[in-house]
Design a protein around this motif. Structure first.
Motif, PDB file in Angstrom:
ATOM      1  N   PRO A 110       0.809  -1.228   0.000  1.00 19.73           N
ATOM      2  CA  PRO A 110       0.000   0.000   0.000  1.00 19.73           C
ATOM      3  C   PRO A 110       0.836   1.270   0.000  1.00 19.73           C
ATOM      4  O   PRO A 110       0.443   2.292  -0.579  1.00 19.73           O
ATOM      5  CB  PRO A 110      -0.827  -0.122   1.287  1.00 19.73           C
ATOM      6  N   VAL A 111       2.008   1.203   0.632  1.00 23.52           N
ATOM      7  CA  VAL A 111       2.908   2.362   0.662  1.00 23.52           C
ATOM      8  C   VAL A 111       3.415   2.663  -0.754  1.00 23.52           C
ATOM      9  O   VAL A 111       3.385   3.815  -1.215  1.00 23.52           O
ATOM     10  CB  VAL A 111       4.106   2.098   1.608  1.00 23.52           C
ATOM     11  N   ILE A 112       3.840   1.632  -1.445  1.00 22.07           N
ATOM     12  CA  ILE A 112       4.392   1.806  -2.785  1.00 22.07           C
ATOM     13  C   ILE A 112       3.297   2.206  -3.780  1.00 22.07           C
ATOM     14  O   ILE A 112       3.510   3.059  -4.647  1.00 22.07           O
ATOM     15  CB  ILE A 112       5.114   0.516  -3.230  1.00 22.07           C
ATOM     16  N   GLU A 113       2.126   1.615  -3.629  1.00 22.07           N
ATOM     17  CA  GLU A 113       1.011   1.973  -4.513  1.00 22.07           C
ATOM     18  C   GLU A 113       0.688   3.462  -4.396  1.00 22.07           C
ATOM     19  O   GLU A 113       0.532   4.167  -5.399  1.00 22.07           O
ATOM     20  CB  GLU A 113      -0.213   1.138  -4.173  1.00 22.07           C
ATOM     21  N   GLY A 114       0.596   3.951  -3.158  1.00 25.94           N
ATOM     22  CA  GLY A 114       0.302   5.369  -2.953  1.00 25.94           C
ATOM     23  C   GLY A 114       1.421   6.269  -3.435  1.00 25.94           C
ATOM     24  O   GLY A 114       1.169   7.351  -3.993  1.00 25.94           O
TER      25      GLY A 114
END
Length: 324
Positions: A110-114
């Motif tokens: 989720p960190v990388i997606e955002g």
């Protein structure tokens, strides 16, 4: 002495003294690299590499010292480029991260997606390895950030910031005897063959410490670096699994029962580390804060001014870390 020559010796040293492989990675010719290394050695009056015929065989003692300084110079050059890029285009650049499978698979998506959604022009590179390899990559400047639980403390050149606490669960098939136990104990766990992480991975040291303190000798029959692999062998009946709690997904792993083990083992802390003196661009600060919201730009900047692990620990002593 030319900057290009320093880059050549650095790259050769990090390609196992294979000049041909170095030439391919730098898109240049093998004779050209060999010539520039010889010219540098002639100018310095010492050999950086020992040779057997045309082959490089080892790094000389003088070469070791020269390479350390060359690495520092190349990192300073990279910092200068980063400064220039930050002022010319603050939303364009690259970010390289080294981490373990568990962090890459469960904590970071989720960190990388955002991050990619907000910074589409930043090229993001992820490297996976053992905690020791990850720490070494950050320490020698091969990557910008190392994210791991183990090994980061061994490198004094790294500034290490605590991200979050996490603990473990015990995984068993639905029909397993432990699935019926209401108050799980270490003695219960030690009665069964165990499938868990390789030593040095994902907080494995906390697991070993807990058994040792109780005078128990667990029967670890299979180890792996990958939580998904561990779950596979639990399903095969090889043993009970001990994994990071974040690695259990009730939907995907509905055939397994996850027993809370946070009362059995001390919690572990995942940290993000980067080399002291690194120039952090704006999007790098944002990446850190998206991974760990308490690591604001001001707090990270303050960490740069702390010169020892004791001072860093003091800085974060009153920070409440989130739980995974």
């Amino acid at each position: 002495m030319k900057l290009q020559q320093l880059r050549y010796i650095w790259e050769v040293a990090h390609h196992d003294l294979n000049v041909s492989a170095t030439a391919q990675s730098l898109y240049t010719s093998q004779p050209g690299i060999s010539k520039q290394i010889r010219l540098l050695e002639d100018e310095l009056g010492v050999e950086i590499f020992s040779r057997s015929g045309k082959h490089l065989t080892r790094i000389t003692p003088a070469g070791e010292a020269i390479l350390r300084t060359a690495g520092e110079i190349l990192r300073k050059v990279e910092s200068i480029k980063q400064v220039a890029q930050e002022f010319s285009n603050e939303k364009k650049g690259s970010l390289s991260i080294a981490t373990t499978h568990t962090q890459a698979r469960y904590a970071l998506p989720p960190v990388i997606e955002g991050f990619i959604e907000k910074y589409p022009d930043v090229s993001l590179h992820m490297h996976q390895g053992t905690p020791m390899q990850i720490s070494e990559m950050a320490a020698d400047g091969s990557v910008d950030f190392a994210i791991a639980t183990e090994a980061l403390d061994l490198f004094s050149d790294l500034i290490m910031l605590p991200c979050y606490r996490w603990n473990r669960c015990v995984l068993v098939p639905k029909n397993h005897a432990l699935a019926q136990v209401s108050n799980l104990t270490l003695e219960d766990v030690a009665k069964h063959p165990i499938v868990t992480y390789v030593f040095g991975f994902t907080g494995r040291s906390k697991l070993d410490e807990a058994f040792m303190q109780r005078g128990l000798a667990p029967r670890v029959v299979f180890t792996a670096a990958d939580a998904d692999v561990i779950k596979t062998y639990v399903r095969l009946g090889l043993g009970i699994g001990i994994v990071a709690k974040m690695a259990y997904n009730p939907e995907v792993d509905s055939d397994l029962v996850a027993l809370d083990a946070s009362h059995l083992f001390g919690s572990s802390i995942t940290k993000i580390g980067f080399r002291r003196g690194t120039f952090l661009r704006g999007f790098m600060y944002e990446f850190i804060e998206s991974l760990a919201p308490h690591l604001t730009r001001d707090l990270v900047s303050e960490a740069f001014n702390r010169h020892s692990k004791v001072e860093l620990d003091e800085l974060f002593s009153h920070v409440q870390l989130p739980e995974w």
